[in-house]
Design an enzyme around this catalytic site. Structure first.
Site, PDB file in Angstrom:
ATOM      1  N   TYR G  12     -50.480 -22.779  57.706  1.00 50.04           N
ATOM      2  CA  TYR G  12     -49.297 -23.614  57.675  1.00 50.04           C
ATOM      3  C   TYR G  12     -49.646 -25.088  57.679  1.00 50.04           C
ATOM      4  CZ  TYR G  12     -47.160 -19.192  58.763  1.00 50.04           C
ATOM      5  OH  TYR G  12     -46.807 -17.887  58.735  1.00 50.04           O
ATOM      6  N   ASP G  76     -52.326   3.940  61.915  1.00 47.70           N
ATOM      7  CA  ASP G  76     -51.681   5.239  62.017  1.00 47.70           C
ATOM      8  C   ASP G  76     -50.161   5.105  61.916  1.00 47.70           C
ATOM      9  OD1 ASP G  76     -54.138   6.394  62.233  1.00 47.70           O
ATOM     10  OD2 ASP G  76     -54.008   6.865  64.352  1.00 47.70           O
ATOM     11  N   HIS G  89     -53.114 -11.616  53.837  1.00 48.96           N
ATOM     12  CA  HIS G  89     -53.872 -12.574  54.645  1.00 48.96           C
ATOM     13  C   HIS G  89     -53.779 -13.936  53.994  1.00 48.96           C
ATOM     14  CE1 HIS G  89     -55.628  -9.519  57.223  1.00 48.96           C
ATOM     15  NE2 HIS G  89     -55.729  -8.784  56.138  1.00 48.96           N
ATOM     16  N   SER G  91     -55.682 -16.676  54.658  1.00 45.36           N
ATOM     17  CA  SER G  91     -57.027 -17.107  54.275  1.00 45.36           C
ATOM     18  C   SER G  91     -57.720 -15.962  53.534  1.00 45.36           C
ATOM     19  CB  SER G  91     -57.824 -17.475  55.524  1.00 45.36           C
ATOM     20  OG  SER G  91     -58.013 -16.320  56.324  1.00 45.36           O
ATOM     21  N   ARG G 100     -64.771  -9.912  59.711  1.00 42.40           N
ATOM     22  CA  ARG G 100     -63.356  -9.941  59.319  1.00 42.40           C
ATOM     23  C   ARG G 100     -63.077  -9.199  58.014  1.00 42.40           C
ATOM     24  NH1 ARG G 100     -60.452 -13.356  62.632  1.00 42.40           N
ATOM     25  NH2 ARG G 100     -61.682 -15.040  63.521  1.00 42.40           N
TER      26      ARG G 100
END
Lengths: 139, 139, 139, 139, 139, 139, 139, 139, 139, 139, 139, 139
Positions: G12, G76, G89, G91, G100
């Site tokens: 942001y 799940d 995502h 980034s 990551r």
């Protein structure tokens, strides 16, 4: 015959270091060998001693203790002098922490004896003696 | 004293198996021990023999050969009879293929002797004898 | 119903093997089942027994003990007979050495019960019985 | 020529084991070879059979099935008899579970044939025959 | 029938490449097959050739040599044309460096033949022929 | 007796959750136990509930579902209350994705029951009951 | 359409969260969709919200942020409601720390969009819309 | 704008490649962009094309298909031209074989879009357009 | 002397490629060598060039750039021509991303020079020259 | 210029150490450099020497031999003095045992030269000289 | 100053939690600091609390207990508020199970204090105080 | 109290080593302790010093710097003297290269303090003092 080692703290229960050395010297005599002791916590000193062993000795018995799993330099020294080396451990390194199991020295040693307390030294002496007499490998 | 093993093909250079056994028996006599030999390529047979050893024997000398790195069942058998076991290898397993180095038996054995040809058996016999005489661990 | 197993040394604290078998037989009777016992330290014998089970049995309860983590052959035998198999361990294999945790049999078994001593067998019997009665999977 | 194997459950779709053996025997005849069959789920029995093959046979065709990825003992047996061994798998082991891919036997075998059902045996027979005739490796 | 490959340097002992091709063509004739050869060190050229094979060929025999363990693109090409592919290696890749063992192509191939020198090609031809005749998988 | 769990989506084929709970309550009655149910998708809520269980309960039956392989916090909570805990899985976690196999809770649990659908809960109840009655571990 | 997410701190840049939400709502209108926003740092709350989404929503757009690589429970939940889920995502997670990269959610998601800042949400909305209109998978 | 790719076999369900290209061209027009297509199975040709793109293009959309996980050379080419690159996969690579998940290109790409069939290309075009307009990263 | 390479984007700071080539040619002259340059992004073209080098050249200097860590095919080509090869990297590959460190070519090269910018080529030329003159290995 | 090293046993084929040093000194003279030699098997002595080099020297040439893969302390010493360091190995460490390949020093060195026997030292001297003259990195 | 934590069961030997808090408050007073305590087993609640800390606090002292090795979300929260955080563990996590050693929080923390029981909190308070006073990093 | 360490190059920003030592001595005085400093880059010297500490000292504060991750010998020395040891790192080793994180000493230390610059020593002194006064572990 050359006997090297670093100080292995967890051992020498009921026997003093002197007693152990006396037993080693005695057995060497029985086997018709002369032994020299060398103890140091300095990897460099051990390497220097190994390099100097070339020519004067027939075999090396070595207890690498805490250097067992890391000292490539010690390994290279043993490999370079081309003397039969018997690796000794008083405790059974295969029954302790996982990281202690893989000795970097073992692949260039004649063999390894581990787990019999101070008796390990005597067995190593016999193993080296047998090898020198030509009984070792063709057995 | 109990001597077990699988057939280890790469050995017995200049000596026949019989000669090796004779030397073992002879040394046992010197040490005041009786030994029994047992050889099998059947893991189950080795395990049965180990189970039967409880009560009648003071120690086990075992050459697990090709079962060394995989037989958890053999390990459990050794652990269950609570007899001191000396693991023997004629070749230096730490100088061979990577996958041969980590014995699954070693953590439950008294110790390991590796790399001295048939002499390994004689050293193992001495190691077991010393242990039984109470010299092993307090050395 | 077929009950196989290798000898698991660390168990049977206050109960003899006979008592355990008697309890299993008794519970089988309550559940309207017949059971046959088979114990061997020979992987091949266990496999032969599993192959022979096809047709005569509705389920297998198996304690693979030391073969748990290595015997792909046992796994293939179980998979080939297409009988529901309940894997049993008396001790909690997930609380022991790391290498004991991953059973090669479990992926072809109906389920696994581990950690409740001899009671594990009784639970396995109930699990198999429930499965046979069609209560197992639709529960 | 020696044909060994453990029972490989997932195969023999439309052909019975007898038909497969008949085809093998027929091809052997065409190639001027005699074959002996040996099937066992006992690793020890396979090893004993391999040891006995020395002297009487020119090659081994072996389907190690569930022992493929674990039996170092079988590998050592093959290596010790110094006979050319062709490893056979009916299914394509490289297209199944990851753990099935790495055969411990393959490094000491002449070669590996995998994935062609019962035809794999016939190809293996031809491979061994070609090798014996001296056509194999210099091709 | 389509024969692809990259140049595999370590081979063709006493036979020239032409002799090998002649033997392949001869065997193809015996088996009632026509074969086309394609050799390139360009992964892209091999992929283009495989894509073009769709429709015109019944099977692919491929020796991926140095691309064996890395070329996912070659694998995807083989998978996309949905032709049975036989992977061939002249040397026994399982007996060489560890990194050569896991073929990325093998999981999408019909099967793999490895270790029999130029004979490997002839065996692969037979394997493909048998598969086409419907003898392969139901054997 | 304490029954905890996160919602396990893949289950309850022909039975509703209420039916399962009813069967559990009924069996508890037969076994002379009282049970309390607690279901939450909040790891923190499960941990709080376990902490509060100390003193009021004799055992825990827990289905950790998606938290099985990651929640060290849940493990620490179970370990800290020092109550016997039976880990339950409706599906056979060892037959699913590789990452589901190693439960971080299992090493601190009494045992694990996996693969029998809702029947798993009933077996767990029996396992806990047997343990409380002192039949569990000495069996 | 359901929009879930945990707070992703690193983003942001020049836009406030309100502006982003406004742009999402506006695009949803253009695409003829209604969206609901849900943000929480509580894994359990996200799971509850997903469970509640069944029936009322056609698709899920989810930014799992710090839960991406560990929350099997979230995975799940997504798998159990059987709604198409687009993982977002802001980034490029594949260009950040190694740990990551591997989302445990991605294998049960429809697809993943990563690296385009707040624009990622708009792309995800379009992806979900296209999928719902049946343009997604047959494109 | 530059569109590169290798042929991805598993796709183009109900649409032909021409239709997909037409949709891409159409959307490009709407977004005020011109696109050029380039398809090759030759890694070197793709790299050459990327090097040539410097100066003439504002962004690259690339579907690396089978080169995704291995081509460090492609990665280096993308990194060297310093153009924003959007990596596209038609299938969800994170839901396929484990080895397909880790793209070596992704760390030098702007972002990755995976799993939406041919729609993935359109989303990538929008992502690149938004980035060029400066809306991408500050969103 | 043969000089091969793929384009290494991160280099040639203040010098143009032409200047580098000029310096190489000049040094070659001083050392009494002739050099030929070959640059390609096509692995197949590099391999073809290496195969053609046999007979006409005394040594190879190669900068494999992005192919360094993956191209087993390039490695096999170098090994097959049996020419001394000096591997060159302008940047210090051991100080960059972890995956760049292990060259698959290095084990079949004479040696590796890495980290000295364009100077690396000059050093490689000298290394090859010294080796050819028989000064290299006996130094 | 500072020249450090531990004794590397496998080298100095036809040349004595003195000859090598003489050649180094001679080349240094040609390049307008002064060099100092320092050899020790003591890691601590090497580190002390490196620390003392700060201020008096422009570059370090170091052959870490057996300390290469383990001595983080040596690495930290090199990094702390902020002198350009050229790592030298006489043998090609990438063609020896796997564990020798990854130097812990290399990431903080200027570059690495490996595999050219004693010539490696001369190349390293030139590399350092070029770097000092500002030709190294901008080449 | 902000003090967060989950309940760490293995501690508080002879001291009650109240006593520990009293000692912390007392030391804070001596150091001229105000502290606020926050304890929760809910990862989400801890994250919310950290987000709220921005602006009002100068530092965070956090005992992540069971969340230490898994909570990337907690790590991201700490990183996003850009406050110096001191990670505390009462037990020595490096002397416990292997999986406890690698904290995912530690890389974004100022430092870590582990192994001193409740004293760890007091040391952490001093560490944070010193850092705030500008004594921490330039020491 | 014994203070050991190797030289840690990256530190002592605005303070000289003397100032740090002065602050340590001052704090020791406040705490009623005497301290001795010992600094060496020789692992062997550090080990000798630790062995000599037995009897004369109550605790050890040690900064192992570059020996942290490799020196099993140092670990064994600390373990053998059975003195409480506090491991200190000035930088946050968990925020640096991955290989620096796992200290081989930490499992035999009382605890570890890392990341607070020279302040780390003062905290370690307090930790040791608290432990000696019996406040450490029962806190």
């Amino acid at each position: 015959m050359n006997l090297l080692g670093t100080r292995e703290p967890e051992i020498y229960g009921s026997q003093t270091l002197d007693e152990v050395n006396a037993r080693i010297t005695e057995l060497a005599g029985e086997l018709g060998l002369e032994v020299e002791f060398f103890q140091s916590n300095h990897e460099g000193a051990l390497i220097d001693r190994i390099h100097d062993a070339r020519g004067d000795f027939d075999a090396i018995v070595i207890n690498p203790a805490g250097l067992t799993t890391t000292s490539v330099a010690l390994r290279d020294a043993i490999a370079s002098v081309k003397l039969p080396a018997v690796e000794v451990h008083l405790s059974n390194i295969h029954a302790r922490e996982e990281f202690r199991r893989e000795s970097v020295l073992a692949p260039v040693a004649l063999g390894q004896i581990t787990g019999f307390g101070a008796e390990s030294y005597l067995l190593a002496l016999r193993a080296a003696a047998a090898y020198i007499e030509g009984k070792g490998k063709d057995g």
